[in-house]
Scaffold this active site. Structure first.
Site, short mmCIF file in Angstrom:
data_model
loop_
_atom_site.label_atom_id
_atom_site.label_comp_id
_atom_site.label_asym_id
_atom_site.label_seq_id
_atom_site.Cartn_x
_atom_site.Cartn_y
_atom_site.Cartn_z
N ARG A 211 -22.73 -7.86 -2.26
CA ARG A 211 -23.37 -9.02 -2.87
C ARG A 211 -24.53 -9.60 -2.06
O ARG A 211 -24.50 -10.76 -1.64
CB ARG A 211 -22.32 -10.10 -3.16
CG ARG A 211 -21.22 -9.59 -4.06
CD ARG A 211 -20.24 -10.65 -4.43
NE ARG A 211 -20.73 -11.57 -5.43
CZ ARG A 211 -20.06 -12.63 -5.86
NH1 ARG A 211 -18.88 -12.91 -5.36
NH2 ARG A 211 -20.57 -13.41 -6.78
N ARG B 256 -9.73 -22.00 -7.19
CA ARG B 256 -11.20 -22.05 -7.21
C ARG B 256 -11.73 -22.08 -8.64
O ARG B 256 -12.78 -22.64 -8.88
CB ARG B 256 -11.77 -20.81 -6.52
CG ARG B 256 -11.52 -20.78 -5.04
CD ARG B 256 -12.23 -19.61 -4.42
NE ARG B 256 -13.65 -19.65 -4.79
CZ ARG B 256 -14.52 -18.71 -4.51
NH1 ARG B 256 -14.13 -17.66 -3.84
NH2 ARG B 256 -15.78 -18.82 -4.87
N CYS C 8 -18.20 -9.95 0.40
CA CYS C 8 -16.98 -10.66 0.01
C CYS C 8 -15.99 -9.66 -0.56
O CYS C 8 -16.25 -8.45 -0.56
CB CYS C 8 -17.28 -11.78 -0.97
SG CYS C 8 -17.57 -11.21 -2.63
N ASP D 250 -15.92 -10.28 -14.98
CA ASP D 250 -14.95 -11.34 -14.67
C ASP D 250 -13.70 -11.27 -15.56
O ASP D 250 -12.78 -12.06 -15.36
CB ASP D 250 -15.61 -12.73 -14.80
CG ASP D 250 -16.59 -12.99 -13.67
OD1 ASP D 250 -16.55 -12.26 -12.67
OD2 ASP D 250 -17.39 -13.94 -13.79
N LYS E 154 -16.89 -23.07 -15.00
CA LYS E 154 -17.24 -23.14 -13.58
C LYS E 154 -18.64 -22.60 -13.33
O LYS E 154 -19.45 -23.24 -12.65
CB LYS E 154 -16.21 -22.31 -12.78
CG LYS E 154 -16.63 -21.98 -11.37
CD LYS E 154 -15.59 -21.18 -10.62
CE LYS E 154 -15.64 -19.69 -10.82
NZ LYS E 154 -16.68 -18.96 -10.08
N ASN E 155 -18.93 -21.42 -13.89
CA ASN E 155 -20.19 -20.77 -13.56
C ASN E 155 -21.40 -21.36 -14.28
O ASN E 155 -22.53 -20.94 -14.05
CB ASN E 155 -20.10 -19.25 -13.79
CG ASN E 155 -19.20 -18.61 -12.75
OD1 ASN E 155 -18.84 -19.24 -11.76
ND2 ASN E 155 -18.83 -17.35 -12.98
N1 EPU Z 1 -27.19 -8.03 -6.52
C1 EPU Z 1 -28.07 -7.49 -5.63
N2 EPU Z 1 -29.05 -8.29 -5.10
C2 EPU Z 1 -29.15 -9.59 -5.43
C3 EPU Z 1 -28.25 -10.16 -6.34
C4 EPU Z 1 -27.27 -9.34 -6.87
O1 EPU Z 1 -28.00 -6.31 -5.30
O2 EPU Z 1 -30.06 -10.26 -4.92
C5 EPU Z 1 -26.12 -7.19 -7.09
C6 EPU Z 1 -24.74 -7.66 -6.62
O3 EPU Z 1 -24.42 -7.13 -5.36
C7 EPU Z 1 -23.85 -7.15 -7.73
C8 EPU Z 1 -24.73 -7.27 -8.96
O4 EPU Z 1 -26.08 -7.37 -8.48
O5 EPU Z 1 -23.51 -5.81 -7.50
C9 EPU Z 1 -24.44 -8.46 -9.86
O6 EPU Z 1 -24.42 -9.63 -9.12
P1 EPU Z 1 -24.90 -11.04 -9.67
O7 EPU Z 1 -25.96 -11.54 -8.75
O8 EPU Z 1 -25.20 -10.98 -11.11
O9 EPU Z 1 -23.60 -11.90 -9.43
P2 EPU Z 1 -23.58 -13.38 -8.91
O10 EPU Z 1 -24.71 -14.12 -9.48
O11 EPU Z 1 -23.39 -13.41 -7.43
C10 EPU Z 1 -22.19 -14.36 -10.89
C11 EPU Z 1 -20.90 -15.08 -11.07
C12 EPU Z 1 -19.74 -14.13 -10.76
C13 EPU Z 1 -19.84 -12.95 -11.74
C14 EPU Z 1 -21.22 -12.28 -11.63
C15 EPU Z 1 -21.44 -11.16 -12.63
C16 EPU Z 1 -21.48 -17.37 -10.55
C17 EPU Z 1 -21.39 -18.52 -9.64
N3 EPU Z 1 -20.88 -16.24 -10.18
O12 EPU Z 1 -22.23 -13.92 -9.54
O13 EPU Z 1 -18.54 -14.85 -11.01
O14 EPU Z 1 -18.84 -12.01 -11.45
O15 EPU Z 1 -22.25 -13.26 -11.81
O16 EPU Z 1 -21.28 -11.64 -13.92
O17 EPU Z 1 -22.09 -17.46 -11.62
C18 EPU Z 1 -16.25 -15.34 -10.77
O18 EPU Z 1 -16.43 -16.36 -11.44
O19 EPU Z 1 -15.09 -14.90 -10.48
C19 EPU Z 1 -17.41 -14.59 -10.28
C20 EPU Z 1 -17.32 -13.73 -9.26
#
Ligand code: EPU
Length: 417
Positions: A121, A396, A116, A304, A22-23
């Site tokens: 996030r 999802r 969320c 995850d 998915k990701n």
């Molecule tokens: N963060 C910030 N600022 C930003 C971006 C992130 O503070 O601009 C913080 C977030 O709040 C969090 C941390 O950095 O505390 C990590 O967040 P990240 O941005 O890496 O997560 P994401 O990109 O929103 C993806 C996956 C998630 C997975 C995380 C961590 C996708 C679509 N989603 O989310 O997947 O948990 O990376 O590996 O790739 C899932 O599949 O169940 C899922 C939640």
């Protein structure tokens, strides 16, 4: 609302095939926006999040045709540059259209995702990186409004290796003028899968799989074909299912090279498993022992997989300390696991799990995707019947979950509300 019912306590036995990730599929679908033409993607999982992504792209003017073994994506005629609130609120990954839209059209309007179930996030790092590339970013009426004449290459140092943030900036940089260097980039394999697709489109990217991505912008990209990598979290979830039921399971098409941290931890619990190319054989064994984990960016233990590992540890011998360092609210499954009889105490970002001999089935409520998976696992390991409510969370991110588990001999079914 549908619920999933599990009559637990039965060891799983058989083979399971892992679906596309998915990701990886989500950013790759977004990347098709970068250039007009016909792209072909294979191994795209059939999931609610993918359907949401297709709806989002269709709103922008993208057309989809199902092929015998894949999906044709026609990104020729874009008619909009907006990701509306309705779609972003159902799936935060919708923010992945920001980078490609700004790169191709010089503008994008994307609803700000709110907090969320697993944490606040924010997307501040996505926006800061784009600003460094010359994008004007304004926040108005709950939307991010981004505009730029031509993106300029920049040196971007991420405060945290955000996964979708790295992906947004990587996509934007492919069409920027000059060189972009992203330091402290996320090294998750899904970022690399996206980078490989971008390369197939003609992007010039070095450092794939490392924490420094170097991108030399090109004037234009071409449409491309790509096979989505297999889902390491789905594979890890079936590993946990085999472990919690003391089953004998063969997991095929598993991205074993990206599961090292997870496999190592399961080996430490005493789980008997053998890895062969892209196959993991789990053999039945004795009791598992409690093992500590700490979630970290890749190549560390993935957040995850935290909830699924916790469910497994709730039936292990001894104590397991689980530390969550990525998201601030990712213990929502704890109170539900406790309803099944798990002995778990949370203090700050740590959960102390004292393994018990048995869990008992009960009705439980899913709160997010991976939390739901942990409840299904606990239900498989519990005595009696467990009902998991709010299964849309599971839909999802897990393709044909009940069917795959039933084929492994689980007593699991869906009841329509
Ligand atoms: N963060 C910030 N600022 C930003 C971006 C992130 O503070 O601009 C913080 C977030 O709040 C969090 C941390 O950095 O505390 C990590 O967040 P990240 O941005 O890496 O997560 P994401 O990109 O929103 C993806 C996956 C998630 C997975 C995380 C961590 C996708 C679509 N989603 O989310 O997947 O948990 O990376 O590996 O790739 C899932 O599949 O169940 C899922 C939640």
């Amino acid at each position: 609302m549908d619920k999933i019912v599990i009559a637990g306590g039965k060891p799983l036995k058989g083979e399971v095939m892992i679906s596309g990730a998915k990701n990886a599929a989500l950013p790759i679908l977004a990347a098709t926006l970068l250039t007009p033409g016909l792209h072909v993607l294979t191994n795209v999982p059939n999931l609610a999040d993918i359907r949401t992504a297709k709806k989002l792209l269709a709103n922008l003017g993208v057309q989809f045709t199902d092929l015998a073994d894949g999906l044709q994506v026609d990104s020729t005629g874009l008619v909009s540059w907006e990701a509306p609130y309705d779609l972003v609120k159902t799936m935060r990954a919708a923010v992945l259209v920001l980078g490609p839209l700004v790169a191709r059209l010089g503008k994008a309007r994307v609803s700000l995702p709110g907090g969320c179930a697993i944490g606040a996030r924010p997307i501040n790092l996505h926006l800061k990186g784009l600003e460094e590339m010359g994008v004007r970013v304004a926040l108005a009426h709950g939307y991010v409004e981004a505009s730029v004449k031509r993106l300029e290459g920049a040196e971007i140092i991420l405060d945290f290796p955000t996964v979708t943030g790295t992906e947004n900036l990587l996509m934007a940089a492919t069409l920027a003028r000059g060189r972009t260097i992203i330091r402290n980039a996320a090294q998750e394999p899904e970022v690399s899968d996206l980078a490989k697709f971008l390369r197939a489109m003609g992007a010039r990217i070095e450092g794939i799989g490392t924490d420094v991505l170097i991108i030399d912008g090109v004037r234009e990209l071409q449409p491309a074909s790509h096979r989505i990598m297999p889902d390491r979290i789905e594979a890890g979830t079936y590993l946990a299912a085999a472990a919690i039921t003391r089953g004998e399971v063969t997991i095929r098409q598993a991205p074993v090279e990206h599961l090292t941290a997870v496999i190592d931890k399961f080996l430490e619990t005493g789980l008997k498993l053998k890895v062969e190319k892209d196959t993991i054989h789990v053999r039945p064994g004795g009791a598992l022992v409690g093992v500590d984990i700490k979630t970290m960016p890749y190549p560390g233990f993935p957040t995850d997989m935290q909830a699924q590992f916790m469910a497994t540890m709730s039936l292990a011998r001894g104590v397991s300390i689980i530390t969550e360092t990525i998201f601030e609210k990712r213990f929502m499954h704890v109170s539900e696991l406790r309803r099944l009889g798990a002995d778990i105490v949370v203090s700050g970002n740590q959960a102390v799990v004292r393994g018990t001999k048995t869990l008992q089935g009960a009705p439980v409520m899913a709160t997010d995707l991976r939390a739901s998976a942990s409840l299904v696992l606990a239900g498989l390991g519990a005595q009696g019947q467990t009902e998991v409510h709010r299964v849309y969370h599971l839909d999802r991110g897990y393709e044909r979950l009940e069917q795959k588990l039933s084929a492994l001999g689980a007593n699991i079914w869906r009841e329509k509300a």
